[in-house]
Design a protein around this motif. Structure first.
Motif, PDB file in Angstrom:
ATOM      1  N   GLU A 146       3.923  18.870  17.014  1.00  0.00           N
ATOM      2  CA  GLU A 146       5.121  18.656  17.882  1.00  0.00           C
ATOM      3  C   GLU A 146       5.839  20.015  18.032  1.00  0.00           C
ATOM      4  O   GLU A 146       6.529  20.129  19.343  1.00  0.00           O
ATOM      5  N   ALA A 147       5.895  20.646  17.172  1.00  0.00           N
ATOM      6  CA  ALA A 147       6.667  22.059  17.258  1.00  0.00           C
ATOM      7  C   ALA A 147       5.854  22.987  18.305  1.00  0.00           C
ATOM      8  O   ALA A 147       6.388  23.582  19.018  1.00  0.00           O
ATOM      9  N   GLN A 148       4.539  23.009  18.249  1.00  0.00           N
ATOM     10  CA  GLN A 148       3.583  23.901  18.915  1.00  0.00           C
ATOM     11  C   GLN A 148       3.595  23.366  20.425  1.00  0.00           C
ATOM     12  O   GLN A 148       3.759  24.226  21.345  1.00  0.00           O
ATOM     13  N   ILE A 149       3.639  21.872  20.578  1.00  0.00           N
ATOM     14  CA  ILE A 149       3.994  21.323  21.979  1.00  0.00           C
ATOM     15  C   ILE A 149       5.099  21.721  22.532  1.00  0.00           C
ATOM     16  O   ILE A 149       5.402  22.131  23.941  1.00  0.00           O
ATOM     17  N   GLU A 150       6.328  21.623  21.769  1.00  0.00           N
ATOM     18  CA  GLU A 150       7.685  22.002  22.320  1.00  0.00           C
ATOM     19  C   GLU A 150       7.459  23.565  22.533  1.00  0.00           C
ATOM     20  O   GLU A 150       8.178  23.883  23.548  1.00  0.00           O
ATOM     21  N   THR A 151       6.972  24.349  21.855  1.00  0.00           N
ATOM     22  CA  THR A 151       6.886  25.795  22.063  1.00  0.00           C
ATOM     23  C   THR A 151       6.183  26.153  23.370  1.00  0.00           C
ATOM     24  O   THR A 151       6.647  27.012  24.170  1.00  0.00           O
ATOM     25  N   GLY A 152       5.129  25.245  23.475  1.00  0.00           N
ATOM     26  CA  GLY A 152       4.294  25.667  24.831  1.00  0.00           C
ATOM     27  C   GLY A 152       4.888  25.277  26.090  1.00  0.00           C
ATOM     28  O   GLY A 152       4.889  25.882  26.810  1.00  0.00           O
ATOM     29  N   GLN A 153       5.619  23.948  25.907  1.00  0.00           N
ATOM     30  CA  GLN A 153       6.499  23.646  27.072  1.00  0.00           C
ATOM     31  C   GLN A 153       7.655  24.635  27.340  1.00  0.00           C
ATOM     32  O   GLN A 153       7.895  24.888  28.461  1.00  0.00           O
ATOM     33  N   ALA A 154       8.222  25.118  26.275  1.00  0.00           N
ATOM     34  CA  ALA A 154       9.348  25.989  26.329  1.00  0.00           C
ATOM     35  C   ALA A 154       8.749  27.240  27.271  1.00  0.00           C
ATOM     36  O   ALA A 154       9.289  27.665  28.066  1.00  0.00           O
ATOM     37  N   VAL A 155       7.551  27.629  26.907  1.00  0.00           N
ATOM     38  CA  VAL A 155       7.000  28.781  27.387  1.00  0.00           C
ATOM     39  C   VAL A 155       6.533  28.467  28.880  1.00  0.00           C
ATOM     40  O   VAL A 155       6.848  29.574  29.800  1.00  0.00           O
ATOM     41  N   MET A 156       5.991  27.468  29.369  1.00  0.00           N
ATOM     42  CA  MET A 156       5.694  27.172  30.679  1.00  0.00           C
ATOM     43  C   MET A 156       6.893  27.051  31.316  1.00  0.00           C
ATOM     44  O   MET A 156       7.071  27.364  32.757  1.00  0.00           O
ATOM     45  N   ASP A 157       8.048  26.494  30.703  1.00  0.00           N
ATOM     46  CA  ASP A 157       9.584  26.347  31.471  1.00  0.00           C
ATOM     47  C   ASP A 157       9.867  27.775  31.908  1.00  0.00           C
ATOM     48  O   ASP A 157      10.756  27.974  32.922  1.00  0.00           O
ATOM     49  N   SER A 158       9.492  28.804  31.242  1.00  0.00           N
ATOM     50  CA  SER A 158      10.185  30.074  31.237  1.00  0.00           C
ATOM     51  C   SER A 158       9.400  30.931  32.189  1.00  0.00           C
ATOM     52  O   SER A 158       9.818  31.914  32.671  1.00  0.00           O
ATOM     53  N   LEU A 159       8.310  30.416  32.901  1.00  0.00           N
ATOM     54  CA  LEU A 159       7.415  31.114  33.893  1.00  0.00           C
ATOM     55  C   LEU A 159       8.136  30.838  35.429  1.00  0.00           C
ATOM     56  O   LEU A 159       8.477  29.655  35.468  1.00  0.00           O
TER      57      LEU A 159
ATOM     58  N   LEU B 146       0.795  -1.142   0.049  1.00  0.00           N
ATOM     59  CA  LEU B 146       0.005   0.004  -0.174  1.00  0.00           C
ATOM     60  C   LEU B 146       0.782   1.276  -0.030  1.00  0.00           C
ATOM     61  O   LEU B 146       1.783   1.444   1.043  1.00  0.00           O
ATOM     62  N   VAL B 147       0.628   1.925  -1.181  1.00  0.00           N
ATOM     63  CA  VAL B 147       1.311   3.293  -1.242  1.00  0.00           C
ATOM     64  C   VAL B 147       0.285   4.580  -0.709  1.00  0.00           C
ATOM     65  O   VAL B 147      -0.540   4.663  -1.191  1.00  0.00           O
ATOM     66  N   GLU B 148       0.922   5.249   0.203  1.00  0.00           N
ATOM     67  CA  GLU B 148      -0.044   6.451   0.670  1.00  0.00           C
ATOM     68  C   GLU B 148       0.834   7.763   0.815  1.00  0.00           C
ATOM     69  O   GLU B 148       1.886   7.856   1.359  1.00  0.00           O
ATOM     70  N   ASP B 149       0.335   8.845   0.339  1.00  0.00           N
ATOM     71  CA  ASP B 149       0.892  10.103   0.403  1.00  0.00           C
ATOM     72  C   ASP B 149       0.452  10.669   1.751  1.00  0.00           C
ATOM     73  O   ASP B 149      -0.594  10.957   1.868  1.00  0.00           O
ATOM     74  N   VAL B 150       1.512  10.622   2.786  1.00  0.00           N
ATOM     75  CA  VAL B 150       1.295  10.955   4.088  1.00  0.00           C
ATOM     76  C   VAL B 150       2.042  12.457   4.185  1.00  0.00           C
ATOM     77  O   VAL B 150       2.429  12.670   5.383  1.00  0.00           O
ATOM     78  N   THR B 151       2.299  13.388   3.184  1.00  0.00           N
ATOM     79  CA  THR B 151       2.997  14.650   3.489  1.00  0.00           C
ATOM     80  C   THR B 151       2.078  15.400   4.366  1.00  0.00           C
ATOM     81  O   THR B 151       2.881  16.089   5.383  1.00  0.00           O
ATOM     82  N   SER B 152       0.689  15.641   4.305  1.00  0.00           N
ATOM     83  CA  SER B 152      -0.110  16.271   4.961  1.00  0.00           C
ATOM     84  C   SER B 152       0.040  15.755   6.383  1.00  0.00           C
ATOM     85  O   SER B 152      -0.003  16.567   7.506  1.00  0.00           O
ATOM     86  N   GLU B 153       0.037  14.720   6.647  1.00  0.00           N
ATOM     87  CA  GLU B 153      -0.072  13.971   7.960  1.00  0.00           C
ATOM     88  C   GLU B 153       1.165  14.252   8.641  1.00  0.00           C
ATOM     89  O   GLU B 153       1.357  14.798   9.878  1.00  0.00           O
ATOM     90  N   ILE B 154       2.444  13.856   8.119  1.00  0.00           N
ATOM     91  CA  ILE B 154       3.646  14.244   8.648  1.00  0.00           C
ATOM     92  C   ILE B 154       3.832  15.854   8.908  1.00  0.00           C
ATOM     93  O   ILE B 154       4.301  16.063   9.780  1.00  0.00           O
ATOM     94  N   SER B 155       3.344  16.435   7.995  1.00  0.00           N
ATOM     95  CA  SER B 155       3.678  18.090   8.357  1.00  0.00           C
ATOM     96  C   SER B 155       2.751  18.543   9.483  1.00  0.00           C
ATOM     97  O   SER B 155       3.257  19.279  10.184  1.00  0.00           O
ATOM     98  N   LEU B 156       1.408  18.065   9.599  1.00  0.00           N
ATOM     99  CA  LEU B 156       0.542  18.017  10.741  1.00  0.00           C
ATOM    100  C   LEU B 156       1.247  17.657  12.143  1.00  0.00           C
ATOM    101  O   LEU B 156       1.100  18.615  12.943  1.00  0.00           O
ATOM    102  N   THR B 157       1.827  16.569  11.897  1.00  0.00           N
ATOM    103  CA  THR B 157       2.253  16.122  13.307  1.00  0.00           C
ATOM    104  C   THR B 157       3.736  16.770  13.491  1.00  0.00           C
ATOM    105  O   THR B 157       3.813  17.154  14.969  1.00  0.00           O
ATOM    106  N   ARG B 158       4.372  17.248  12.523  1.00  0.00           N
ATOM    107  CA  ARG B 158       5.529  17.852  13.040  1.00  0.00           C
ATOM    108  C   ARG B 158       5.086  19.544  13.490  1.00  0.00           C
ATOM    109  O   ARG B 158       5.716  20.096  14.397  1.00  0.00           O
ATOM    110  N   ARG B 159       3.986  19.837  12.936  1.00  0.00           N
ATOM    111  CA  ARG B 159       3.698  21.247  13.404  1.00  0.00           C
ATOM    112  C   ARG B 159       3.059  21.068  14.925  1.00  0.00           C
ATOM    113  O   ARG B 159       3.424  22.130  15.722  1.00  0.00           O
TER     114      ARG B 159
END
Length: 522
Positions: free
Chosen positions: A390-403, A375-388
């Motif tokens: 993860e980036a948001q979570i990492e950003t949110g965690q960094a913001v919380m750690d700065s408090l 089975l061949v599937e284009d998961v570009t959108s899924e991977i991009s969304l997952t990475r986004r």
């Protein structure tokens, strides 16, 4: 006068009728005498006497031949059925002979067999002769064995579920077994008590163009309200006749139709899928693919239809899409071998990045009869969304750690899903992972042990958890190190609860804070 006239007419009529009856009786008597004379002349031979198609007499040996024919219903049909195999023109001869004429028929397959046909006084006399050349005598034991074998073969043919019949060179049926006769009567609409005419109807058409011993499929319409029957017909020439065999394949045909319908449904379903499908057989040839595979891989359809091998397909895919894989050929071949093994075990699943930034997910699974399905599937959108995310979570965690405030977030089920570095430092937490997974009850006990006695923790346990409260809630506690902390809660989306510990600036020592708190509580 008129009465006498009528009486005279009656006498004349009676006399005329008597004269006619006398003449007719004499004619019939002469005909019967002639018939008996014909039989007496050939008492030891095989002779049949027919009045058109009605058998009026036969010698004992001729009657014995007819008794061997159990298939046909009438003497005429038995006669034709017995001799048609050796004398294919017998029907034409019997119908075309003229009064006072005679014909001699010789078997094309055996010149020693002969039929003498003559028409005399409206009676057809048929004499069967054999052995014009010298023949070898057959003993009684051999003849009995031959007749037993013939009886066995006839029984097998009559009891066979297959349709078996013979046709002469004119296409006329000269013999048929019981299965054929029953089906012919059913198609013709005859009741079980009725006797169908001979020869039976021809059930199959266009058999003259069929090659010998090559089966072909034909259907028979059984009439309104009945499904057609399908037969596989095979024919074989034998001298001037043709033997046919028909096997009922109705169930097989229906099963094949169901299978074709199922396959067509699958094909239509596969054609609508956005996921590319490639199935390789046990020889690792591409035997099934859908349009999505062509759309995703951009490999030409004629190449896919040429049944390429597994490694050829992936070589073309690597060249077509510039997949970031092993550069050297040896490593690439090893990767294909590993791919095949893992797919056979059902463990193959990998994301391949293309040079244009797209990401394709390849999943390999075992298929029946040793085949492999990919089975061949284009998961570009899924991977991009997952990475986004993860980036948001990492950003949110960094913001919380700065408090500076210590913060912990609990889900609706009371499980900690997030905390910051200030929280870990405040409570000397040994775990540094942002998602610690402990419960609110466990954390409250930890807070109680690390702070001065206060009714906050008791109320917390009695209320069943802060996450169940929809109101903003706050109170003051004293840490064991003497710091005064403001503890507050705030409801969050999806039933979560945020707990915050904020330092109020009181710098009393821990012992003084505890004494002051006890004094305040009196």
């Amino acid at each position: 006068m008129s009465g006498m006239y009528l009486f005279g007419l009656c006498l004349i009529s009676v006399a005329a009728a008597g004269l006619i009856i006398s003449v007719l009786a004499r004619f019939l008597d002469q005909k019967n005498q002639s018939t008996r004379a014909m039989i007496r002349e050939a008492e030891d031979e095989i002779v049949f006497l027919f009045d058109e198609t009605k058998l009026i007499d036969a010698t004992p040996s001729a009657k014995a031949l007819l008794r061997r024919r159990a298939t046909e219903k009438t003497d005429w049909d038995r006669f034709l059925g017995f001799f048609a195999s050796n004398f294919p023109q017998i029907r034409t001869t019997m119908s075309s002979i003229q009064s006072g004429g005679s014909k001699m028929l010789t078997s094309p397959s055996d010149p020693d067999l002969r039929l003498d046909v003559e028409l005399c006084d409206g009676i057809i006399r048929v004499t069967y002769q054999e052995g014009f050349r010298r023949r070898t005598a057959v003993d009684i034991a051999t003849l009995t064995s031959i007749e037993d074998e013939l009886h066995t073969l006839r029984g097998i043919a009559e009891s066979a579920p297959q349709l078996i019949w013979k046709q002469d060179d004119t296409g006329t049926i000269t013999w048929a077994n019981r299965s054929y006769l029953d089906l012919a009567a059913l198609v013709a609409g005859y009741a079980e008590t009725e006797i169908p005419p001979w020869p039976p109807a021809e059930l199959f058409s266009k058999l003259d163009t069929q090659d010998d011993l090559i089966p072909t499929r034909h259907s028979i319409d059984l009439g309104t309200g009945r499904s057609p029957k399908w037969f596989e017909v095979t024919k074989a020439h034998r001298n001037a006749e043709t033997i046919h065999f028909a096997v009922d394949v109705t169930k097989v045909t229906k099963a094949e139709e169901t299978q074709r319908s199922y396959v067509q449904t699958l094909v239509k379903t596969f054609a609508q899928l956005s996921v590319g499908l490639a199935i390789f057989n046990s020889d690792r040839e591409l035997i099934v693919f859908n349009p999505a595979l062509h759309d995703l891989t951009e490999i030409p359809a004629d190449f896919l239809a040429s049944r390429p091998k597994l490694h050829t397909f992936f070589d073309r895919l690597r060249d077509q899409k510039n997949i970031h894989v092993a550069a050297d050929q040896r490593s690439w071949r090893d990767q294909i071998v590993s791919l095949e093994k893992e797919a056979k075990a059902g463990r193959y699943s990998v994301n391949w990045e293309l040079s244009n930034g797209q990401v394709y997910r390849f999943v390999g699974r075992p298929h029946p009869d040793g085949a492999l399905a990919f089975l061949v599937e284009d998961v570009t959108s899924e991977i991009s969304l997952t990475r986004r995310f993860e980036a948001q979570i990492e950003t949110g965690q960094a913001v919380m750690d700065s408090l500076d405030d210590a913060i912990a977030v609990f889900s609706a089920a009371g499980i900690m899903i997030m905390s910051n570095q200030s929280y870990h430092q405040l409570w000397n937490y040994t775990k540094t992972a942002p998602f610690v997974g402990s419960t609110l009850l466990d954390e409250s006990r930890f807070w109680q042990d690390a702070s001065a006695p206060t009714p906050i923790w008791t109320r917390l346990r009695e209320d069943g958890g802060l996450s169940r409260s929809s109101q903003v809630w706050s109170d003051t506690i004293r840490h064991n190190d003497g710091r005064l902390l403001e503890c507050s809660t705030r409801p969050m989306p999806n039933g979560a609860t945020l707990v915050r510990f904020r330092h109020t600036g009181d710098s009393k020592s821990g012992r003084e804070a505890v004494i002051a708190l006890w004094a305040a509580q009196g």
